[in-house]
Design an enzyme around this catalytic site. Structure first.
Site, PDB file in Angstrom:
ATOM      1  N   LYS A 120       0.806  -1.248   0.141  1.00  0.00           N
ATOM      2  CA  LYS A 120       0.037  -0.200  -0.072  1.00  0.00           C
ATOM      3  C   LYS A 120       1.061   1.329  -0.068  1.00  0.00           C
ATOM      4  O   LYS A 120       0.642   2.035  -0.845  1.00  0.00           O
ATOM      5  CB  LYS A 120      -0.932  -0.073   1.301  1.00  0.00           C
ATOM      6  CG  LYS A 120      -1.980   1.035   1.159  1.00  0.00           C
ATOM      7  CD  LYS A 120      -2.922   1.188   2.622  1.00  0.00           C
ATOM      8  CE  LYS A 120      -2.165   1.539   3.610  1.00  0.00           C
ATOM      9  NZ  LYS A 120      -2.976   1.559   4.819  1.00  0.00           N
ATOM     10  N   ASP A 138      -6.558   1.400   0.953  1.00  0.00           N
ATOM     11  CA  ASP A 138      -6.678   1.266   2.208  1.00  0.00           C
ATOM     12  C   ASP A 138      -8.022   0.977   2.724  1.00  0.00           C
ATOM     13  O   ASP A 138      -8.890   0.686   1.995  1.00  0.00           O
ATOM     14  CB  ASP A 138      -6.179   2.560   2.784  1.00  0.00           C
ATOM     15  CG  ASP A 138      -7.339   3.769   2.582  1.00  0.00           C
ATOM     16  OD1 ASP A 138      -8.242   3.445   1.669  1.00  0.00           O
ATOM     17  OD2 ASP A 138      -7.359   4.875   3.042  1.00  0.00           O
TER      18      ASP A 138
END
Ligand code: SF4
Length: 212
Positions: A120, A138
């Protein structure tokens, strides 16, 4: 969800916010990288307060490495998990200096080799600092993608791959920011604000209710 609906969703998100930005404060790719590492399980506001103290003193890999773990901790101790984050940041700075000439690498592989940098974080840096087509999923993006039907998936990697495939090409570069902001302020976790949502008529969430 069909392609026409997705296109209209992103057309509206773009219309409302033509130049979306991350809410993390930064001026260089390095500052963004460190801010994203610090933001794990912490709010952007808390990270910005800490980096507003840190960056005027040290905003390069060399300068932060020179602070050491204890010195860096003094600036970031208001952020959750600051101790392990300080260790990761110092080690990341050492690797940037020794392996990358003090620059932030622009490949996923090199970014993910840095301590505290997962898929991420690498995607945020690639997309936001280097404007590459990458999708950081997320908790907000995962929720919005599933609720709306834009890119449903069982886990973040599945959602990431579907977003990369299904988001209309013209909107792919900024989709990350639009979806995060939508999840943070409108399609919130507990009580989505469907009554004041710009894409309510296009959203496929089955339990839509208006709390506004
Ligand atoms: S209509 Fe409701 S569930 Fe759908 S995106 Fe908007 S806020 Fe989220």
């Amino acid at each position: 969800m069909n392609a026409a609906k997705r296109l209209e969703i992103f057309r509206r998100l773009h219309e409302d916010n033509p130049d979306p930005k991350t809410e993390l404060a930064y001026n260089t790719p390095f500052e963004l990288l460190i801010a994203v590492i610090l933001s794990a399980q912490a709010t952007d506001v808390s990270v910005n307060k800490a980096t507003a103290r840190l960056y005027p003193v040290a905003n390069t890999p060399q300068a932060i490495y020179a602070l050491g773990v204890d010195g860096l901790s003094q600036y970031i101790k208001t952020i959750g998990l600051y101790n392990s984050k300080a260790k990761n940041v110092i080690e990341t700075c050492r690797m940037l200096v020794e392996l990358h000439g003090g620059e932030v690498p622009q490949t996923r592989e090199a970014l993910e080799a840095l301590p505290g940098v997962g898929r991420k974080t690498a995607n945020v840096v690639l997309n936001t600092a280097f404007r590459q087509l990458a999708m950081a999923v997320d908790t907000h993006i995962f929720r919005v993608s599933n609720r709306t039907g834009i890119a449903p998936g069982k886990n973040v990697v599945e959602v990431e791959h579907r977003l990369m495939k299904f988001v209309p090409k013209d909107y792919l570069l900024d989709a990350h920011h639009w979806l995060i902001l939508h999840g943070r302020y409108v399609c919130v976790a507990r009580k989505p604000r469907c009554g004041s949502c710009r894409i309510e008529d296009l959203c496929e969430y089955k339990e839509k209710t208006s709390y506004d």
